[in-house]
Scaffold this motif. Structure first.
Motif, PDB file in Angstrom:
ATOM      1  N   ALA A   1      51.414  24.422  67.648  1.00 15.58           N
ATOM      2  CA  ALA A   1      52.406  23.476  67.108  1.00 15.58           C
ATOM      3  C   ALA A   1      52.678  22.343  68.094  1.00 15.58           C
ATOM      4  CB  ALA A   1      53.700  24.221  66.778  1.00 15.58           C
ATOM      5  N   VAL A   2      52.767  22.659  69.379  1.00 18.27           N
ATOM      6  CA  VAL A   2      52.998  21.619  70.395  1.00 18.27           C
ATOM      7  C   VAL A   2      51.819  20.654  70.442  1.00 18.27           C
ATOM      8  CG1 VAL A   2      53.302  21.186  72.855  1.00 18.27           C
ATOM      9  CG2 VAL A   2      54.545  23.046  71.759  1.00 18.27           C
ATOM     10  N   ILE A   3      50.614  21.167  70.376  1.00 15.57           N
ATOM     11  CA  ILE A   3      49.429  20.308  70.422  1.00 15.57           C
ATOM     12  C   ILE A   3      49.388  19.383  69.210  1.00 15.57           C
ATOM     13  CG2 ILE A   3      46.912  20.324  70.319  1.00 15.57           C
ATOM     14  CD1 ILE A   3      47.032  22.916  71.980  1.00 15.57           C
ATOM     15  N   ARG A   4      49.687  19.899  68.023  1.00 15.10           N
ATOM     16  CA  ARG A   4      49.730  19.045  66.835  1.00 15.10           C
ATOM     17  C   ARG A   4      50.821  17.986  66.951  1.00 15.10           C
ATOM     18  NH1 ARG A   4      49.191  24.023  64.186  1.00 15.10           N
ATOM     19  NH2 ARG A   4      51.418  23.977  63.684  1.00 15.10           N
ATOM     20  N   THR A   5      51.935  18.366  67.554  1.00 21.03           N
ATOM     21  CA  THR A   5      53.030  17.411  67.711  1.00 21.03           C
ATOM     22  C   THR A   5      52.656  16.303  68.682  1.00 21.03           C
ATOM     23  OG1 THR A   5      54.594  19.210  67.294  1.00 21.03           O
ATOM     24  CG2 THR A   5      55.472  17.195  68.276  1.00 21.03           C
ATOM     25  N   ILE A   6      51.947  16.627  69.734  1.00 18.78           N
ATOM     26  CA  ILE A   6      51.478  15.594  70.657  1.00 18.78           C
ATOM     27  C   ILE A   6      50.601  14.582  69.922  1.00 18.78           C
ATOM     28  CG2 ILE A   6      49.968  15.198  72.639  1.00 18.78           C
ATOM     29  CD1 ILE A   6      51.051  17.769  73.848  1.00 18.78           C
ATOM     30  N   GLY A   7      49.715  15.084  69.066  1.00 21.06           N
ATOM     31  CA  GLY A   7      48.893  14.172  68.278  1.00 21.06           C
ATOM     32  C   GLY A   7      49.696  13.333  67.314  1.00 21.06           C
ATOM     33  N   SER A   8      50.724  13.941  66.708  1.00 25.64           N
ATOM     34  CA  SER A   8      51.563  13.192  65.771  1.00 25.64           C
ATOM     35  C   SER A   8      52.315  12.071  66.475  1.00 25.64           C
ATOM     36  CB  SER A   8      52.549  14.151  65.086  1.00 25.64           C
ATOM     37  OG  SER A   8      51.870  15.152  64.355  1.00 25.64           O
ATOM     38  N   PHE A   9      52.847  12.373  67.645  1.00 26.59           N
ATOM     39  CA  PHE A   9      53.548  11.338  68.395  1.00 26.59           C
ATOM     40  C   PHE A   9      52.600  10.225  68.819  1.00 26.59           C
ATOM     41  CE2 PHE A   9      57.104  14.301  69.161  1.00 26.59           C
ATOM     42  CZ  PHE A   9      58.139  13.430  68.885  1.00 26.59           C
ATOM     43  N   ALA A  10      51.423  10.601  69.287  1.00 28.10           N
ATOM     44  CA  ALA A  10      50.481   9.592  69.761  1.00 28.10           C
ATOM     45  C   ALA A  10      50.045   8.664  68.639  1.00 28.10           C
ATOM     46  CB  ALA A  10      49.267  10.272  70.391  1.00 28.10           C
ATOM     47  N   ASN A  11      49.974   9.185  67.427  1.00 27.03           N
ATOM     48  CA  ASN A  11      49.531   8.350  66.308  1.00 27.03           C
ATOM     49  C   ASN A  11      50.559   7.293  65.922  1.00 27.03           C
ATOM     50  OD1 ASN A  11      47.136   9.776  66.090  1.00 27.03           O
ATOM     51  ND2 ASN A  11      47.986  11.247  64.658  1.00 27.03           N
ATOM     52  N   THR A  12      51.801   7.447  66.354  1.00 26.43           N
ATOM     53  CA  THR A  12      52.818   6.439  66.054  1.00 26.43           C
ATOM     54  C   THR A  12      52.837   5.318  67.081  1.00 26.43           C
ATOM     55  OG1 THR A  12      54.545   7.592  67.312  1.00 26.43           O
ATOM     56  CG2 THR A  12      54.249   8.226  65.013  1.00 26.43           C
ATOM     57  N   LEU A  13      52.045   5.439  68.130  1.00 23.59           N
ATOM     58  CA  LEU A  13      52.074   4.465  69.214  1.00 23.59           C
ATOM     59  C   LEU A  13      50.998   3.400  69.028  1.00 23.59           C
ATOM     60  CD1 LEU A  13      52.427   6.904  72.237  1.00 23.59           C
ATOM     61  CD2 LEU A  13      54.250   5.668  71.076  1.00 23.59           C
ATOM     62  N   PRO A  14      51.213   2.221  69.597  1.00 23.39           N
ATOM     63  CA  PRO A  14      50.126   1.227  69.616  1.00 23.39           C
ATOM     64  C   PRO A  14      49.008   1.677  70.533  1.00 23.39           C
ATOM     65  CG  PRO A  14      52.039   0.455  70.852  1.00 23.39           C
ATOM     66  CD  PRO A  14      52.463   1.708  70.164  1.00 23.39           C
ATOM     67  N   VAL A  15      47.886   0.936  70.481  1.00 22.76           N
ATOM     68  CA  VAL A  15      46.679   1.361  71.191  1.00 22.76           C
ATOM     69  C   VAL A  15      46.903   1.415  72.696  1.00 22.76           C
ATOM     70  CG1 VAL A  15      44.273   0.756  71.676  1.00 22.76           C
ATOM     71  CG2 VAL A  15      45.184   0.501  69.358  1.00 22.76           C
ATOM     72  N   TYR A  16      47.584   0.416  73.241  1.00 22.30           N
ATOM     73  CA  TYR A  16      47.736   0.388  74.695  1.00 22.30           C
ATOM     74  C   TYR A  16      48.585   1.551  75.191  1.00 22.30           C
ATOM     75  CZ  TYR A  16      52.514  -1.416  74.249  1.00 22.30           C
ATOM     76  OH  TYR A  16      53.852  -1.558  73.960  1.00 22.30           O
ATOM     77  N   GLN A  17      49.551   1.995  74.390  1.00 26.01           N
ATOM     78  CA  GLN A  17      50.368   3.128  74.804  1.00 26.01           C
ATOM     79  C   GLN A  17      49.603   4.440  74.653  1.00 26.01           C
ATOM     80  OE1 GLN A  17      54.110   2.818  72.653  1.00 26.01           O
ATOM     81  NE2 GLN A  17      55.074   1.929  74.464  1.00 26.01           N
ATOM     82  N   ARG A  18      48.689   4.508  73.712  1.00 21.91           N
ATOM     83  CA  ARG A  18      47.873   5.719  73.596  1.00 21.91           C
ATOM     84  C   ARG A  18      46.983   5.886  74.827  1.00 21.91           C
ATOM     85  NH1 ARG A  18      45.762   5.955  67.305  1.00 21.91           N
ATOM     86  NH2 ARG A  18      47.628   5.060  66.361  1.00 21.91           N
ATOM     87  N   SER A  19      46.475   4.783  75.347  1.00 23.14           N
ATOM     88  CA  SER A  19      45.681   4.870  76.571  1.00 23.14           C
ATOM     89  C   SER A  19      46.521   5.402  77.722  1.00 23.14           C
ATOM     90  CB  SER A  19      45.116   3.491  76.925  1.00 23.14           C
ATOM     91  OG  SER A  19      44.300   2.998  75.881  1.00 23.14           O
ATOM     92  N   GLU A  20      47.759   4.949  77.809  1.00 23.60           N
ATOM     93  CA  GLU A  20      48.644   5.453  78.855  1.00 23.60           C
ATOM     94  C   GLU A  20      48.922   6.944  78.676  1.00 23.60           C
ATOM     95  OE1 GLU A  20      52.124   3.106  78.789  1.00 23.60           O
ATOM     96  OE2 GLU A  20      51.141   1.258  79.449  1.00 23.60           O
ATOM     97  N   VAL A  21      49.070   7.360  77.436  1.00 20.38           N
ATOM     98  CA  VAL A  21      49.341   8.773  77.170  1.00 20.38           C
ATOM     99  C   VAL A  21      48.135   9.634  77.557  1.00 20.38           C
ATOM    100  CG1 VAL A  21      49.747  10.458  75.329  1.00 20.38           C
ATOM    101  CG2 VAL A  21      51.063   8.332  75.382  1.00 20.38           C
ATOM    102  N   MET A  22      46.924   9.162  77.246  1.00 16.92           N
ATOM    103  CA  MET A  22      45.741   9.938  77.618  1.00 16.92           C
ATOM    104  C   MET A  22      45.591  10.039  79.126  1.00 16.92           C
ATOM    105  SD  MET A  22      42.789   9.040  74.794  1.00 16.92           S
ATOM    106  CE  MET A  22      42.739   7.295  75.140  1.00 16.92           C
ATOM    107  N   LEU A  23      45.870   8.947  79.839  1.00 22.74           N
ATOM    108  CA  LEU A  23      45.833   9.021  81.302  1.00 22.74           C
ATOM    109  C   LEU A  23      46.908   9.953  81.835  1.00 22.74           C
ATOM    110  CD1 LEU A  23      45.189   5.284  82.242  1.00 22.74           C
ATOM    111  CD2 LEU A  23      43.651   7.209  82.635  1.00 22.74           C
ATOM    112  N   PHE A  24      48.067   9.943  81.188  1.00 19.73           N
ATOM    113  CA  PHE A  24      49.165  10.811  81.606  1.00 19.73           C
ATOM    114  C   PHE A  24      48.795  12.279  81.427  1.00 19.73           C
ATOM    115  CE2 PHE A  24      53.124  13.097  80.570  1.00 19.73           C
ATOM    116  CZ  PHE A  24      53.839  12.860  81.734  1.00 19.73           C
ATOM    117  N   ILE A  25      48.185  12.610  80.285  1.00 16.97           N
ATOM    118  CA  ILE A  25      47.778  13.998  80.039  1.00 16.97           C
ATOM    119  C   ILE A  25      46.657  14.403  80.980  1.00 16.97           C
ATOM    120  CG2 ILE A  25      46.823  15.576  78.316  1.00 16.97           C
ATOM    121  CD1 ILE A  25      48.204  13.943  76.166  1.00 16.97           C
TER     122      ILE A  25
END
Length: 816
Positions: free
Chosen positions: A453-477
């Protein structure tokens, strides 16, 4: 002693007291009395002594000891009643006797009541009363007070018909009197409603609620500074929890619906008027929200007009009117209600509740709900896994709805909270307890449900972000993944190697969730060096699950046209038709060319090394083929195609070599990857001999060596393969009987070798060993040649070959 004079009350100016004798003075006409009512004869008073008139300005005082003759109490009370009638006061004993002497507003009010309450309100007289109220608005407070008096009397006498008539009259006056004086009428109206709501009759509660709803829909011109609705909030909330003792279920049904409508009326009346009671205060929200949720929980499909349906309408209206500072006060009671009634488990009601919340509030306030849920998740970190999983599921659904492009000012804090939950879940799974004291047990299955459930939620949150913020999230993870010597461990010190491995797997799954919907215009942005290098390092790890996740992440980031799904469905056959793919028509961008020149060789090297891993399964080889096919489609230019064909030929040479320690499954898997990849690459360019040659080889393998085709390797688990499909030297059997046969064959060969050395002549044995020595020397030469050979150039031009060190001739005087 002269008799004491009786004292009369003061009369208004211009009003005289009639002579209380048998006859009235001339010129005074008594008011007409109703038919059948006669004025009672008054007792005669004792004649009073006449005193001589005194000169003007001279006064006379009597001594105190002088006593006047007493008068009986009955005449005195009668005189007081008469005086009160003339003074427009309520008489204690002349209710019907002096009706004509009463004020006009009272007579107008009395006229609206019929003799039989079943006849209803007298409409003609009600129109007269309304006209009078509009003409003299200063009399509204007296009219309302008198109606309240009559209603109270009828209520005490259980004359409910007249009570309904009085309420109808008050409603019509409220609807008609839109003026500044309406506040005078409202106070009596609200007092009347309190009387009805405090009664023990359900039908009176419904009557009062209906009247309050009509009042709530009236837009007042002037604000009220002292009006309070605390009683109505409390009473209507209590009605929403009603469990009436009446065996008729309709009574409970109607009372609850009435309470919900009453709360809706309170919200409408107060939410837009800042001068009135603040309905958003916690003490009010803690009554209103639970009352609504109790009825919302009893929702059933196709239940029109039910309390649940009415509750949803009210709940949406309440949340839709909430301003920025009111969201937290409205959401906190929801969380408390779900906690106290254990409604997080089961996912159904909690998710539906927050779907209503997210769709009802203003979109710019939705991140406040997300923050409330995240804080509540942290507060329940010591709760059972089912509760934590329920909160995470709600977060996931809320994130899907909250598609405004941001989850608030602290985007990374959201993911930090979710990753912290993963770390805690791993600790709980390894220890078997979800608390530090070791009292509350948990199971691996429950914690794995939470982790998914946590992993699916991480994906759900990331999908609401613009592209540049998704890159930051991937680097953060990526920075959170524990790698010995590179990144710090994320798990607890007691987790050990297994805990680190589990966290690695879950964080890579989180990365895969983010990358699956990542859409970038160029690969240089999607795979920067700071992200690509640590990601490729995971392709060399021993854990097969980690390697498979890394290959999937690379494929999803490179696959910008979503061809991976089509390729995955077509891996069952080597003769794949490339025309079904969404091919790239334009030339590669400048950023893509830079990516190829900067990172392609490193990527090819890790693909080559990944094929040599002994623990690779059919899924790994299938994913390797998809990655190569996606690269050829996304980066379709001559330079890339040449390098990819060289890579495939090198893999085929690897699988054909007997010197590499590959298992039979590895060899067949690499051959299958090469066949499928060349089948795709040969179709991307114009028709050429390469395409014809690939087709001939695939057809030849289908007849003579089906174990080297993708339809038998990529689908190894789904197909029912037998040992006869493969050569005897390839240990690809899936059954224990086949493994026993191969082991017996190898043992027989070893016995033959031993027997040969025991019985063969010396010359034959020496010749055989000499041939083996020459073969070993040739292999050593190949190894040395590979060591000194420079890596192949992407341009295809080989640099000049240098002389090996062992072949160099040094001069005699050279000092070593």
């Amino acid at each position: 002693m002269p008799a004491t004079l009786p004292r009369f009350p003061n009369m208004p100016r211009g009003v005289t007291v009639p002579t209380l004798l048998g006859s009235l003075p001339r010129g005074i006409n008594p008011p007409s009395l109703p038919r059948g009512v006669t004025l009672p004869s008054l007792p005669s008073l004792p004649s009073l002594p006449r005193f001589p008139s005194m000169p003007r300005g001279v006064t006379m005082s009597l001594p105190r000891a002088v006593a006047m003759p007493t008068v009986s109490q009955a005449p005195r009370r009668l005189l007081q009643d008469c005086c009160s009638v003339f003074d427009h006061q309520t008489a204690g004993g002349l209710c019907g006797c002096c009706w004509a002497l009463r004020p006009r507003y009272k007579r107008l009010v009395d006229n609206i009541f019929p003799e039989d309450p079943e006849d209803g309100l007298v409409k003609a007289n009600m129109e007269k009363l309304t006209f009078f109220a509009l003409s003299a608005p200063e009399k509204l407070d007296r009219i309302a007070a008198y109606l309240l008096e009559r209603l109270t009397r009828d209520l005490n006498r259980h004359r409910y018909g007249y009570v309904c008539i009085a309420m109808e009259a008050l409603e019509q006056l409220l609807l008609a009197c839109h003026c500044q004086s309406i506040n005078l009428l409202v106070e009596s109206f609200l007092s009347t409603l309190r009387l009805l709501l405090e009664a023990d009759k359900p039908h009176l509660h419904i009557l009062a609620t209906n009247s309050f709803v009509k009042f709530a829909n009236i837009e007042e011109d002037t604000p009220s500074y002292h009006r309070s609705y605390d009683f109505f909030v409390s009473r209507f909330s209590e009605m929403c929890h009603s469990e009436h003792d009446d065996p008729d279920e309709l009574s409970t049904f109607r009372i609850r619906v009435s309470g919900i409508r009453g709360l809706q009326g309170v919200v409408r009346k107060t939410v837009d008027n800042e001068l009135q009671v603040n309905i958003w205060e916690p003490r009010h929200m803690e009554q209103i929200v639970p009352a609504l949720l109790v009825n919302l929980e009893q929702h059933t499909p196709n239940d029109s007009g039910s309390p649940a349906e009415q509750t949803e309408v009210c709940f949406r209206e309440l949340l839709g009117r909430a301003a920025y500072g009111h969201i937290n006060n409205a959401i906190r009671p929801v969380l408390m209600h779900l906690d106290s009634h254990s409604l997080w488990e089961g996912r159904g009601f909690a998710v539906r509740c927050f779907q209503i919340i997210m769709y009802s509030i203003q979109s710019q306030h939705s991140h406040l709900v997300i923050q409330q849920l995240l804080g509540h998740l942290d507060a329940n970190s010591r709760s059972p896994a089912s509760v934590r999983a329920g909160i995470v599921e709600v977060l996931s659904e809320a994130a899907v709805i909250e598609a405004t492009g941001s989850v608030g000012p602290t985007v990374l804090e959201v993911f930090n909270t979710l990753l912290r939950q993963l770390r805690q879940s791993v600790d709980y799974q390894l220890t078997g307890y979800y608390d530090n004291a070791g009292k509350h047990k948990t199971t691996s299955s429950k914690e794995e449900t939470l982790q998914d459930a946590v992993i699916r939620t991480i994906g759900s949150f990331a999908n609401t972000l613009p592209v540049y913020q998704r890159s930051e999230v991937m680097l953060f993870i990526m920075g959170k993944i524990p790698v010995p010597g590179i990144y710090p461990a994320l798990g607890s010190p007691n987790a050990g190697f297994e805990g680190s491995r589990m966290i690695q797997v879950m964080l890579l799954k989180s990365l895969l969730q983010v990358s699956e919907r990542y859409e970038s215009s160029n690969l240089l942005t999607a795979l920067p060096s700071s992200f690509l290098e640590p990601l490729l390092s995971f392709t060399l790890m021993e854990d097969p699950e980690i390697r498979l996740l890394v290959l999937s992440i690379l494929t999803s980031l490179i696959d910008r046209r979503h061809n991976a799904a089509r390729l995955s469905g077509a891996t069952a056959s080597a003769a794949f038709d490339v025309s079904s793919l969404e091919l790239k028509e334009d030339r590669s961008s400048r950023q893509d060319i830079l990516f190829v020149r900067k990172h392609a060789q490193r990527l090819y090297r890790h693909v080559f090394l990944a094929c040599k891993e002994e623990s690779s399964s059919h899924s790994h080889y299938q994913q390797l083929f998809i990655l190569l096919a996606v690269l050829s489609v996304e980066l379709a230019n001559e330079e890339v195609m040449v390098d990819l064909i060289r890579l495939v030929l090198a893999l085929q040479e690897l699988a054909s070599s007997n010197q590499e320690p590959l298992t039979p499954l590895n060899r067949c898997g690499v051959h299958a990857v090469c066949a499928a990849a060349l089948g795709v690459m040969s179709q991307l360019g114009p028709p050429s001999p390469v395409q014809q040659h690939v087709a001939q080889v695939i057809e030849r393998r289908r007849k003579d060596a089906p174990h080297l085709l993708p339809e038998n390797i990529f689908c190894l688990v789904r197909c029912n393969l037998t040992f006869e499909m493969f050569p005897p030297e390839l240990n690809l059997s899936l059954s224990p009987e086949d493994r026993g046969f191969v082991e017996e064959e190898e043992r027989r060969k070893r016995l033959e070798v031993v027997e040969r050395f025991q019985t063969a002549p010396f010359e034959e044995i020496a010749a055989h060993c000499g041939s083996r020595a020459s073969l070993l020397q040739s292999k050593l030469d190949q190894v040395f040649d590979l060591i000194i050979r420079p890596p192949p150039s992407p341009s295809g031009q080989s640099p000049p070959r240098s002389t090996p060190l062992y072949e160099m001739k040094f001069p005699d005087l050279c000092v070593y």
